[in-house]
Design a protein around this motif. Structure first.
Motif, mmCIF file in Angstrom:
data_model
loop_
_atom_site.group_PDB
_atom_site.id
_atom_site.type_symbol
_atom_site.label_atom_id
_atom_site.label_comp_id
_atom_site.label_asym_id
_atom_site.label_seq_id
_atom_site.Cartn_x
_atom_site.Cartn_y
_atom_site.Cartn_z
ATOM 1 N N ALA A 1 68.962 12.757 43.225
ATOM 2 C CA ALA A 1 70.127 13.318 43.909
ATOM 3 C C ALA A 1 69.959 13.360 45.420
ATOM 4 C CB ALA A 1 70.406 14.716 43.368
ATOM 5 N N LEU B 1 73.578 13.862 36.066
ATOM 6 C CA LEU B 1 72.936 14.467 37.232
ATOM 7 C C LEU B 1 73.813 14.362 38.474
ATOM 8 C CD1 LEU B 1 69.285 13.122 36.732
ATOM 9 C CD2 LEU B 1 70.054 15.486 36.438
ATOM 10 N N VAL C 1 74.431 11.621 40.102
ATOM 11 C CA VAL C 1 73.865 10.624 41.011
ATOM 12 C C VAL C 1 74.840 9.458 41.146
ATOM 13 C CG1 VAL C 1 71.950 9.017 41.390
ATOM 14 C CG2 VAL C 1 71.498 11.271 40.384
#
Length: 382
Positions: free
Chosen positions: A346, A368, A370
C-alpha cells in the motif's frame, strides 16, 4: 699364488698392517689389492714418481664398491681419488675420468614441476578461480565439488573455501556435495542469474512503466534486474535525470547524451552489482525525484521483502526521495519469502505485474486497496 693380473700374492703371510712381506709385495707394475691397501707406500715405486717415471697406471688401482663411491663424493683425501679428473694420482699422471655409478647420477637440469598436471588451474589467482566457479554454476544451475576438484586441479578444502566465499558474497548457495544458483525461500542469486529470469515479463512490465516516466523528469531506478530494461529504453524517449545505485544502469546510460546520470556511491556489492549501505542511503535522501521505479525479491501477505538488509536500507531511502513510487514485480515474486521487510504494498502508488499473476493474488491486492496493473508478456510496440 697369483692374482688376475699375474702378480704373486700371499694369503697367510702378511705383516701387522695387512701388507705382504717385501718378498711377496708386487713390483711397481703390480696392482693394488683393494681399497684397504690403496695408500701410498714410501717403499712402493708408485709413491715416488722419480723412482719409476715410466710405470703405467695400474689397471687395478681404481676403488670399487662403497669405498670408491665415498672417495668420489669427496669424503676421502686427494691421494685416495686416482680417478678424479684433474687430480694427479699416485703415479703423477692426470686422473682418468671415472665411469659414473648410480650414486653419481643427477636429475635433469630442468625437471618437470610437480604441479605440471595442475598447470591450467595453478596459473589462476583465487579471484579468477572463484569467477570460473561462479560462471559454471550460473551456466549449469548447479555443480558438484568433485567436478570442481577435477576441473580446477585443487583440493576439496580449497573448493570448500571458494564456495564459502562465493556464498557469503551472494553468488551461489552451497548445498551438500556442491553448489546451486537456484534460489530457495530465503535466497535469491546474483544479478546475472536474476537478469536471465522472467525476461519477457520484465520487458513487458518496463514497457508499461515507460509511459509513466515523462521526458525532463528526475527518475530513480534501483539496482533490480526488473528495472534494467526501463533504463535501456529511456534514451529513446528524451532527456532525463536518472538517479541510481546500480552500476549496470550507470554503465548503460553513461554515454547517452540526453541522460544526466547521478550515481549514488557507497560500498560496492558484487552480488547485486550495486552500491549499498549507510552512505548510499544517506546520499539518496539528499535528492527529490519525480518518480522511483523499484523492485523486490518477494511479496507475501501484502508486504514486500528482500534478502539483504543493506539493500532494504537503500530502497527505503529511494522511496523516501521520490514523489511517486512504482513497484515493478513479476508474478514469480508473489508467494515467496525473504528475510527483511521492505514496505507494505500500500506504500506504493502503483504495482505493475504480468498477466500470469494468480487470481488469488489479484484478489488479495484488491482487498488491500492496492492499485495495480497487469501487462501481457507479448512483445510490446512503443
Amino acid at each position: 699364488m697369483t692374482d688376475s693380473e699375474g702378480n704373486r700374492t700371499s694369503v697367510t703371510d702378511k705383516g701387522p698392517l695387512g701388507r705382504a712381506p717385501e718378498t711377496e709385495r708386487p713390483g711397481p707394475a703390480g696392482g693394488r689389492r683393494g681399497p684397504e691397501t690403496d695408500r701410498p707406500d714410501p717403499e712402493d715405486g708408485r709413491a715416488n714418481p722419480e723412482a719409476n717415471p715410466q710405470a703405467p697406471e695400474p689397471k687395478g688401482d681404481r676403488p670399487q664398491g662403497d669405498a670408491g663411491r665415498a672417495g668420489a663424493a669427496g669424503t676421502a683425501g686427494a691421494a685416495d681419488q686416482p680417478g678424479t679428473p684433474g687430480q694427479p694420482d699416485a703415479t703423477g699422471q692426470p686422473g682418468t675420468p671415472r665411469r659414473p655409478d648410480a650414486a653419481d647420477r643427477t636429475t635433469p637440469a630442468n625437471p618437470v614441476p610437480e604441479a605440471a598436471a595442475d598447470a591450467p588451474a595453478a596459473k589462476l589467482t583465487p579471484r579468477e578461480r572463484r569467477k570460473r566457479i561462479a560462471d559454471r554454476v550460473l551456466a549449469e544451475g548447479q555443480v558438484t565439488i568433485e567436478e570442481l576438484v577435477q576441473e580446477l586441479g585443487v583440493s576439496q578444502m580449497t573448493v570448500h573455501r571458494d564456495l564459502d566465499t562465493l556464498e557469503h558474497q551472494g553468488w551461489l548457495r552451497k548445498v551438500r556435495g556442491g553448489a546451486t544458483a537456484a534460489p530457495n525461500a530465503l535466497f535469491e542469486s546474483n544479478a546475472r542469474w536474476r537478469g536471465n529470469e522472467q525476461v519477457a515479463a520484465k520487458e513487458a512490465i518496463c514497457a508499461a512503466a515507460l509511459a509513466i516516466a515523462e521526458p525532463g523528469q528526475a527518475v530513480i531506478i534501483d539496482d533490480s534486474s526488473t528495472a534494467l530494461p526501463l533504463a535501456r529504453a529511456l534514451s529513446s524517449r528524451g532527456a532525463y535525470t536518472v538517479i541510481t545505485n546500480s552500476l549496470q544502469v550507470i554503465n548503460e546510460l553513461a554515454e547517452e547524451p540526453d541522460i544526466r546520470v547521478i550515481a549514488l556511491g557507497g560500498e560496492y556489492h558484487a552480488a547485486f552489482n550495486a552500491f549499498l549501505g549507510m552512505s548510499t542511503a544517506d546520499s539518496a535522501r539528499s535528492f527529490r525525484a519525480d518518480v522511483a521505479f523499484l523492485s523486490t525479491s518477494a511479496v507475501d501477505n501484502g508486504h514486500c521483502y528482500h534478502q539483504a538488509q543493506e539493500n532494504v536500507l537503500v530502497k527505503r531511502a529511494l522511496m523516501a526521495a521520490a514523489r511517486r513510487k512504482v513497484l515493478l514485480v513479476d508474478h514469480s515474486k508473489f508467494g515467496r519469502q525473504a528475510l527483511y521487510e521492505l514496505a507494505p504494498l500500500a506504500d506504493f502508488d502503483l504495482v505493475i505485474s504480468d498477466t500470469q499473476l494468480p487470481q488469488e493474488e489479484q484478489d488479495a491486492l484488491q482487498s488491500l486497496g492496492v492499485r495495480y496493473e497487469l501487462v501481457s508478456e507479448e512483445p510490446h510496440r512503443a
